[in-house]
Design an enzyme around this catalytic site. Structure first.
Site, PDB file in Angstrom:
ATOM      1  N   GLY A 141     -32.338  27.641  11.955  1.00 28.62           N
ATOM      2  CA  GLY A 141     -30.963  27.622  12.453  1.00 28.62           C
ATOM      3  C   GLY A 141     -30.828  27.371  13.934  1.00 28.62           C
ATOM      4  O   GLY A 141     -29.727  27.462  14.476  1.00 28.62           O
ATOM      5  N   PRO A 151     -37.647  26.137  11.473  1.00 26.17           N
ATOM      6  CA  PRO A 151     -36.728  25.169  12.070  1.00 26.17           C
ATOM      7  C   PRO A 151     -36.695  23.867  11.261  1.00 26.17           C
ATOM      8  O   PRO A 151     -37.743  23.377  10.844  1.00 26.17           O
ATOM      9  CB  PRO A 151     -37.352  24.907  13.448  1.00 26.17           C
ATOM     10  CG  PRO A 151     -38.816  25.156  13.250  1.00 26.17           C
ATOM     11  CD  PRO A 151     -38.910  26.261  12.216  1.00 26.17           C
ATOM     12  N   ARG A 203     -33.443  21.357  11.605  1.00 21.94           N
ATOM     13  CA  ARG A 203     -32.672  20.559  12.552  1.00 21.94           C
ATOM     14  C   ARG A 203     -33.350  20.442  13.918  1.00 21.94           C
ATOM     15  O   ARG A 203     -33.396  19.377  14.514  1.00 21.94           O
ATOM     16  CB  ARG A 203     -31.294  21.223  12.722  1.00 21.94           C
ATOM     17  CG  ARG A 203     -30.326  20.487  13.606  1.00 21.94           C
ATOM     18  CD  ARG A 203     -29.142  21.416  13.957  1.00 21.94           C
ATOM     19  NE  ARG A 203     -28.750  22.241  12.833  1.00 21.94           N
ATOM     20  CZ  ARG A 203     -27.787  21.927  11.969  1.00 21.94           C
ATOM     21  NH1 ARG A 203     -27.102  20.832  12.117  1.00 21.94           N
ATOM     22  NH2 ARG A 203     -27.508  22.730  10.971  1.00 21.94           N
ATOM     23  N   ARG A 247     -21.551  14.943   7.807  1.00 21.63           N
ATOM     24  CA  ARG A 247     -21.375  16.176   8.578  1.00 21.63           C
ATOM     25  C   ARG A 247     -20.048  16.233   9.320  1.00 21.63           C
ATOM     26  O   ARG A 247     -19.462  17.302   9.477  1.00 21.63           O
ATOM     27  CB  ARG A 247     -22.546  16.393   9.536  1.00 21.63           C
ATOM     28  CG  ARG A 247     -23.868  16.641   8.801  1.00 21.63           C
ATOM     29  CD  ARG A 247     -24.988  17.090   9.731  1.00 21.63           C
ATOM     30  NE  ARG A 247     -24.702  18.380  10.329  1.00 21.63           N
ATOM     31  CZ  ARG A 247     -24.249  18.554  11.558  1.00 21.63           C
ATOM     32  NH1 ARG A 247     -24.076  17.527  12.370  1.00 21.63           N
ATOM     33  NH2 ARG A 247     -23.989  19.769  12.008  1.00 21.63           N
ATOM     34  N   TYR A 285     -18.052  19.335   8.162  1.00 21.19           N
ATOM     35  CA  TYR A 285     -18.060  20.483   9.076  1.00 21.19           C
ATOM     36  C   TYR A 285     -17.271  20.229  10.349  1.00 21.19           C
ATOM     37  O   TYR A 285     -17.346  21.028  11.275  1.00 21.19           O
ATOM     38  CB  TYR A 285     -19.488  20.784   9.556  1.00 21.19           C
ATOM     39  CG  TYR A 285     -20.555  20.924   8.529  1.00 21.19           C
ATOM     40  CD1 TYR A 285     -20.469  21.905   7.545  1.00 21.19           C
ATOM     41  CD2 TYR A 285     -21.676  20.116   8.575  1.00 21.19           C
ATOM     42  CE1 TYR A 285     -21.506  22.046   6.634  1.00 21.19           C
ATOM     43  CE2 TYR A 285     -22.710  20.257   7.662  1.00 21.19           C
ATOM     44  CZ  TYR A 285     -22.610  21.230   6.690  1.00 21.19           C
ATOM     45  OH  TYR A 285     -23.630  21.382   5.793  1.00 21.19           O
ATOM     46  N   CYS A 297     -13.254   4.557   1.207  1.00 21.05           N
ATOM     47  CA  CYS A 297     -11.848   4.640   0.830  1.00 21.05           C
ATOM     48  C   CYS A 297     -11.363   6.074   0.972  1.00 21.05           C
ATOM     49  O   CYS A 297     -11.081   6.754  -0.024  1.00 21.05           O
ATOM     50  CB  CYS A 297     -11.676   4.172  -0.596  1.00 21.05           C
ATOM     51  SG  CYS A 297     -12.281   2.514  -0.781  1.00 21.05           S
ATOM     52  N   GLU A 298     -11.278   6.513   2.208  1.00 20.84           N
ATOM     53  CA  GLU A 298     -11.004   7.927   2.461  1.00 20.84           C
ATOM     54  C   GLU A 298     -10.649   8.015   3.938  1.00 20.84           C
ATOM     55  O   GLU A 298     -11.422   7.574   4.784  1.00 20.84           O
ATOM     56  CB  GLU A 298     -12.308   8.688   2.169  1.00 20.84           C
ATOM     57  CG  GLU A 298     -12.381  10.100   2.608  1.00 20.84           C
ATOM     58  CD  GLU A 298     -11.768  11.032   1.588  1.00 20.84           C
ATOM     59  OE1 GLU A 298     -10.926  11.832   1.990  1.00 20.84           O
ATOM     60  OE2 GLU A 298     -12.145  10.936   0.405  1.00 20.84           O
TER      61      GLU A 298
HETATM   62  C1  LIG Z   1     -31.395  25.613   6.083  1.00 23.63           C
HETATM   63  C2  LIG Z   1     -32.450  26.602   6.244  1.00 23.63           C
HETATM   64  C3  LIG Z   1     -33.334  26.507   7.314  1.00 23.63           C
HETATM   65  C4  LIG Z   1     -33.246  25.437   8.354  1.00 23.63           C
HETATM   66  O1  LIG Z   1     -32.080  25.463   9.075  1.00 23.63           O
HETATM   67  P1  LIG Z   1     -31.950  24.547  10.395  1.00 23.63           P
HETATM   68  O2  LIG Z   1     -30.563  24.798  10.845  1.00 23.63           O
HETATM   69  O3  LIG Z   1     -32.159  23.127   9.948  1.00 23.63           O
HETATM   70  O4  LIG Z   1     -33.004  24.998  11.332  1.00 23.63           O
HETATM   71  C5  LIG Z   1     -34.343  27.432   7.409  1.00 23.63           C
HETATM   72  N1  LIG Z   1     -34.477  28.417   6.495  1.00 23.63           N
HETATM   73  C6  LIG Z   1     -33.649  28.534   5.450  1.00 23.63           C
HETATM   74  C7  LIG Z   1     -33.856  29.632   4.479  1.00 23.63           C
HETATM   75  C8  LIG Z   1     -32.602  27.642   5.293  1.00 23.63           C
HETATM   76  O5  LIG Z   1     -31.770  27.780   4.264  1.00 23.63           O
END
Ligand SMILES: *Cc1c(COP(=O)(O)O)cnc(C)c1O
Length: 463
Positions: free
Chosen positions: A278, A321, A323, A360, A364, A391-392
């Site tokens: 995350g 990690p 992202r 995304r 989001y 088409c949106e």
């Molecule tokens: C999605 C997820 C991640 C990775 O999240 P990022 O935002 O890409 O770092 C890691 N662990 C779990 C359990 C996830 O569901």
């Protein structure tokens, strides 16, 4: 302008910086190294290049839209995470961000482990030679077939996500004559997103087993009794695109207190904790992500301190990690098709892709930046919205950005930081053909996922 949606969900809509796009950047030709991968630069002729290859050449050879991934940058980021966490910890790349066989090989070579959350991801990982013991299997509703496959190939961890799954995995493991190493995923009552976190007692979400009302302790009790399971630790994942370490601090504290409870009740000290992924990246110049070594240091200190206070041996730490490794390493290259100035509002720039290659923004309200990359321009900036060809009307790639006012059909523009959750969430909406992923390194470009063809689409349509 609506800010009701946010990567973190509606509760966090108010944390986005408002209106920062109203001022154009000082130099539209500049490439902010925060959002572009490491080998991206402008050639003396004015076009942007990656891995030593000019984007106009890449577009000729591979077409548009296409994702270009900077292999050196990917390897460097993977390595930075590995080095930052060192031998006493494990880094699991979250495959859902973007997975292909080349990615699996790079991860393997750089010494990382891998998270998968479906049979498809598991097959991709195994087919590219990732050793099963370095794979962790996630998901809130793994099928019996997926569990069977994971147990029989010998994945290192299965992350248990519900009471049903505890018995399901135990039963399958016993039938296969195995003892499966597992973690229990708990929800610690922390929601962390971007610039803030909220610590609550309960979490209203589908993942994990709640710590707060003793559910997690009960899950541990049950898992410890089953012969098919070897419970080795606790897992927590608190959110996405997080910049603030405070949420991890609360999560770590709560997980460690569960470890202490487990020791007191069962006399066992679980040897592992997984603090999830995350970690945020820069999508625009306003974002300030932390470096892996800062994150490793902060997490290490928190866990060590909490364990000392609880009189526990410090467990082995894992992080996941996705992202933060792949996100910044790729950009999407588009060709401009039509340009519609709307008086007093903005100019709509339509490209040859859209929500099928980057959902995304629509999903989001994610923010991105965009640059003209086939040439430089000295023209004044114009406020644009980059939209796709679907088409949106919600088919928006970049909601608000500035591009030079002499932009013309045929120009190439690129959206940086699209390595994560773009190709992996791509769709065939409007029977779009999903774009290729091309790896670029040292003057060489190689397709790692080819472009879909109409034949591919028709092959699925069996009439
Ligand atoms: C999605 C997820 C991640 C990775 O999240 P990022 O935002 O890409 O770092 C890691 N662990 C779990 C359990 C996830 O569901």
């Amino acid at each position: 302008m609506s800010r009701s949606a946010h990567p973190a969900g509606p509760r966090h809509a108010d944390v986005l910086p408002e209106g920062h796009y109203t001022a154009p950047p000082a130099d539209l030709n500049a490439l902010d190294p925060k959002v572009w991968s490491r080998t991206v630069t402008r050639t003396p002729e004015g076009a942007v290049s990656v891995g030593g290859i000019d984007v106009t050449r890449l577009a000729e050879e591979f077409g548009t839209p296409a994702y270009f991934i900077d292999e050196d940058d990917f390897r460097a980021r993977a390595q930075a995470w590995r080095t930052a966490f060192g031998e006493g910890a494990d880094v699991f790349y979250a495959g859902k961000a973007f997975l292909s066989r080349a990615i699996v090989r790079w991860l393997h070579e750089e010494g990382l482990n891998l998270d998968v959350c479906s049979g498809g991801e598991l097959s991709t990982a195994l087919s590219a030679g990732m050793p099963a013991e370095r794979i962790a299997f996630h998901g809130n509703n793994k099928s019996a077939a997926e569990i069977e496959k994971a147990v029989s190939v010998g994945v290192g961890h299965i992350v248990l996500d519900s009471f049903q799954e505890i018995v399901r995995v135990a039963h399958i493991a016993e039938q296969l004559g195995k003892r499966q190493r597992v973690l229990i995923r708990v929800t610690v009552g922390v929601e962390a997103h971007t610039h803030e976190f909220i610590a609550t007692a309960h979490e209203d979400q589908k993942f994990g087993i709640a710590l707060a009302d003793g559910q997690a302790a009960e899950a541990v009790r049950r898992a410890l009794k089953l012969d098919g399971l070897e419970l080795v630790g606790i897992h927590s994942h608190i959110g996405s695109q997080i910049f603030d370490m405070a949420g991890f601090e609360v999560a770590a504290r709560r997980v460690v207190s569960l470890l202490a409870e487990i020791r007191d009740e069962h006399g066992v000290e679980l040897p592992e904790i997984d603090l999830g992924g995350g970690l945020g990246i820069a999508y625009t110049s306003d974002d300030d992500p932390r470096e892996p070594h800062e994150i490793a240091k902060a997490l290490g200190e928190i866990v060590t301190r909490e364990c000392e206070a609880a009189g526990l041996r410090t467990p082995r730490i894992s992080v996941e990690p996705g992202r933060a490794i792949v996100g910044p390493t790729a950009f999407t290259l588009y060709e401009v098709g039509t340009i519609k100035p709307l008086d007093g509002l903005r100019t709509y720039v339509s490209v040859d892709g859209g929500m099928s290659d980057n959902i995304r923004t629509a999903l989001y309200d994610a923010e991105y930046s965009v640059s003209l990359v086939s040439r430089t321009s000295d023209a004044d900036p114009m406020l644009v919205r980059v939209v796709g060809k679907h088409c949106e009307s919600g088919d928006i790639v970049v909601r608000d950005a500035f591009l030079p006012s002499d932009l013309a059909p045929g120009d190439l523009i690129a959206v940086p930081a699209t390595g994560a959750y773009c190709r992996s969430m791509a769709s065939n909406y409007n029977h779009a053909l999903r774009p290729p992923v091309v790896a670029v390194r040292d003057g060489e470009a190689r397709v790692i996922v080819r472009r879909e063809t109409e034949e591919d689409l028709l092959r699925l349509d069996v009439g």
